[in-house]
Write a protein that holds these residues in place. Structure first.
Motif, PDB file in Angstrom:
ATOM      1  N   LEU A 318       0.830  -1.204   0.000  1.00 45.03           N
ATOM      2  CA  LEU A 318       0.000   0.000   0.000  1.00 45.03           C
ATOM      3  C   LEU A 318       0.867   1.257   0.000  1.00 45.03           C
ATOM      4  O   LEU A 318       0.581   2.224  -0.723  1.00 45.03           O
ATOM      5  N   HIS A 319       1.933   1.249   0.787  1.00 49.16           N
ATOM      6  CA  HIS A 319       2.839   2.395   0.824  1.00 49.16           C
ATOM      7  C   HIS A 319       3.544   2.584  -0.513  1.00 49.16           C
ATOM      8  O   HIS A 319       3.716   3.714  -0.981  1.00 49.16           O
ATOM      9  N   GLN A 320       3.966   1.501  -1.111  1.00 59.62           N
ATOM     10  CA  GLN A 320       4.674   1.583  -2.388  1.00 59.62           C
ATOM     11  C   GLN A 320       3.816   2.201  -3.482  1.00 59.62           C
ATOM     12  O   GLN A 320       4.327   2.829  -4.407  1.00 59.62           O
ATOM     13  N   HIS A 321       2.515   2.031  -3.351  1.00 58.71           N
ATOM     14  CA  HIS A 321       1.604   2.555  -4.381  1.00 58.71           C
ATOM     15  C   HIS A 321       0.814   3.753  -3.868  1.00 58.71           C
ATOM     16  O   HIS A 321      -0.320   3.991  -4.259  1.00 58.71           O
ATOM     17  N   PHE A 322       1.459   4.524  -2.989  1.00 58.75           N
ATOM     18  CA  PHE A 322       0.930   5.806  -2.539  1.00 58.75           C
ATOM     19  C   PHE A 322      -0.447   5.706  -1.899  1.00 58.75           C
ATOM     20  O   PHE A 322      -1.315   6.547  -2.128  1.00 58.75           O
ATOM     21  N   ARG A 356     -12.288   0.593  -2.979  1.00 63.29           N
ATOM     22  CA  ARG A 356     -12.402  -0.743  -3.579  1.00 63.29           C
ATOM     23  C   ARG A 356     -11.027  -1.400  -3.650  1.00 63.29           C
ATOM     24  O   ARG A 356     -10.862  -2.591  -3.364  1.00 63.29           O
ATOM     25  N   ALA A 357     -10.024  -0.613  -4.031  1.00 60.12           N
ATOM     26  CA  ALA A 357      -8.662  -1.147  -4.160  1.00 60.12           C
ATOM     27  C   ALA A 357      -8.147  -1.641  -2.818  1.00 60.12           C
ATOM     28  O   ALA A 357      -7.543  -2.711  -2.725  1.00 60.12           O
ATOM     29  N   ASP A 381      -1.311   1.860 -15.173  1.00 60.05           N
ATOM     30  CA  ASP A 381      -0.973   3.239 -14.836  1.00 60.05           C
ATOM     31  C   ASP A 381      -0.314   3.374 -13.473  1.00 60.05           C
ATOM     32  O   ASP A 381      -0.145   4.481 -12.962  1.00 60.05           O
ATOM     33  N   GLY A 382       0.041   2.262 -12.861  1.00 61.24           N
ATOM     34  CA  GLY A 382       0.713   2.300 -11.576  1.00 61.24           C
ATOM     35  C   GLY A 382      -0.203   2.289 -10.370  1.00 61.24           C
ATOM     36  O   GLY A 382       0.260   2.150  -9.236  1.00 61.24           O
ATOM     37  N   ARG A 383      -1.488   2.414 -10.614  1.00 52.32           N
ATOM     38  CA  ARG A 383      -2.439   2.417  -9.503  1.00 52.32           C
ATOM     39  C   ARG A 383      -2.781   0.991  -9.112  1.00 52.32           C
ATOM     40  O   ARG A 383      -3.039   0.144  -9.961  1.00 52.32           O
TER      41      ARG A 383
END
Length: 484
Positions: A318-322, A356-357, A381-383
């Motif tokens: 979660l941290h890695q993907h902001f 949702r993510a 897109d990195g999300r």
């Protein structure tokens, strides 16, 4: 042209910034709200002497006409602005020159010299108000300063007692109120050197009086090209949640003006929009609520349980993907803002994709699933986890987790609202009764958003489950057939 709005002081926390009622807006100690209570129509409102003198005083001070359309009136609930003649949509209803606006740079240079750079503009303007209050009738702003609510007349939650705050503990406003009070207290300690240096100007200034002045500025000042300004006369305008009238600043003409967004008959109360604010913001910053606020929203917290075998990996992902989490009470939590998901036109924002993510990450039961989510994000897109899971059973599980959390919140909100009904029959204190009604408006609006979100989540979960079962779905006569 600068578009102005009422300022909101976000301090150290973010603000979780509805169905419209046509009932009359009324003013509560200087601010507007909505109520189903009956009272005399605006045309029957009393015009007291202090009201009738205000506009002529301001126009004389400005040297120009402020408004030929509006007059200051006092209804049962405080000062308001009323149409003194017919107003047509598109009419410029007021023009207030910069010369009669009070901004932070109005502070005396000697006082400003002792203020540290980290003192916010709201605090600086609060000191201006305190200094003018101390001068009394000798102040050049006496007419305006005397029109401001006095101590005890504001209803922001920062002035609520502990018992009153307990009514809204279920809402995010509870913690925001505590944080806001702490922030104001820090601002107070920053200006103490000034208070001590100029005792003649700030005699008897306490934390209570500073907090009151701070709240006056926070609830009445408008965002302008100067940062913020108190704009006499304009700040008597009450808020309408669906009004399209805003305050505009014209740098060339050095004025702030408002254009009517609708027709008003003579004697009608005239409204403006403070901004698209939820009841949380309205109550904390302005001291009122709207029973049916189309901008209501609710804050929901989801956590990665400490007992989850994949706890560390999930938090790192979660941290890695902001998607930063907050460590609190031995759990990793993430806050999400849910807004109205339905509207009268059938449109809405829906459930936040980030929520949702988070639920999809939370539902993972193997390291490979987390790796697959990371790979998918890198290839798009990195999300993280923004698309439905390929394993539809997992997608159902993710939304089951959401349903479980929202269901629990609905039950807690329902209990809180019912407890307010119990209080209703056991108190005669008018101020407490008013604040209880505000608490009910706040909680009811947030509950409505939760219920709408619950329905959308349930329908989505059932739709995915229906797809898995492979039931035939054929659209006939505009309706879907098949078991859901």
């Amino acid at each position: 042209m600068w578009f102005g709005s009422r300022i909101t002081d976000f301090v150290s926390l973010h603000r979780p910034s509805l169905l419209f009622s046509s009932s009359i807006r009324f003013k509560i100690k200087g601010k507007a709200s909505t109520s189903s209570l009956s009272f005399s129509k605006p045309k029957d409102s009393l015009l007291y002497e202090d009201c009738s003198e205000f506009l002529p005083w301001l126009q004389q001070k400005a040297g120009v006409e402020i408004s030929s359309f509006l007059s200051v009136g006092t209804s049962t609930y405080g000062r308001s602005l009323f149409a003194s003649r017919f107003i047509q949509a598109g009419d410029c209803i007021l023009k207030v020159p910069y010369s009669v606006q009070i901004a932070p740079d109005n502070i005396h240079p000697d006082i400003g010299f002792f203020l540290s750079d980290d003192v916010a503009n709201v605090a600086r303007l609060a000191l201006v108000v305190l200094a003018e209050q101390k001068m009394g009738q000798d102040s050049e702003w006496a007419h305006y300063i005397n029109s401001l609510p006095r101590i005890g007349e504001l209803h922001s939650t920062i002035f609520w007692s502990e018992d009153e705050l307990e009514m809204v503990r279920q809402s995010a406003i509870y913690q925001e109120t505590l944080a806001h009070k702490a922030f104001i207290e820090k601002e107070f300690f920053k200006v103490i050197p000034v208070l001590e240096q100029f005792p003649q100007k700030f005699e008897d200034t306490t934390l209570e009086s500073f907090m009151h002045a701070y709240a006056l500025v926070g609830s009445r000042a408008w965002g302008t090209s100067k940062g913020l300004s108190l704009i006499p006369f304009a700040d008597f305008l009450n808020h309408d949640g669906v009004s399209e009238t805003v305050l505009l600043s014209d740098e060339g003409k050095q004025i702030s003006e408002a254009i009517a967004d609708r027709d008003y008959d003579s004697g009608d109360q005239v409204f403006i929009s403070y901004g698209k604010f939820s009841n949380t913001t309205l109550l904390l910053d302005f001291g009122f609520t709207l029973p049916c606020n189309i901008h209501d929203q609710v804050e929901i917290w989801m956590c990665v349980p400490q007992h989850d075998p994949l706890h560390t990996m999930k938090v790192e992902l979660l941290h890695q993907h902001f998607m930063p989490t907050i460590k609190e009470f031995d759990s990793s939590q993430n806050s999400f803002i849910i807004r109205e998901v339905r509207s009268a036109r059938g449109k809405g924002r829906g459930i936040p994709q980030s929520l949702r993510a988070f639920a999809r990450v939370l539902s993972a039961t193997s390291l490979q699933e987390l790796k697959d989510l990371a790979t998918e994000a890198a290839q798009s897109d990195g999300r993280l986890a923004r698309c439905p899971l390929k394993d539809r059973n997992k997608e159902i599980e993710a939304h089951r987790l959401l349903l479980s959390e929202i269901t629990l919140m609905i039950q807690e909100y329902d209990t809180s609202i019912k407890s307010l009904e119990y209080m209703n029959s056991h108190t005669t204190n008018s101020r407490f009764a008013l604040r209880r009604q505000m608490a009910r408006d706040l909680l009811t609006g947030e509950l409505r958003v939760l219920v709408d979100t619950w329905i959308i989540t349930l329908l989505y979960k059932r739709f995915v489950g229906f797809y898995i079962k492979g039931k035939a779905r054929v659209k006939k006569n505009g309706r879907w057939e098949g078991q859901v």
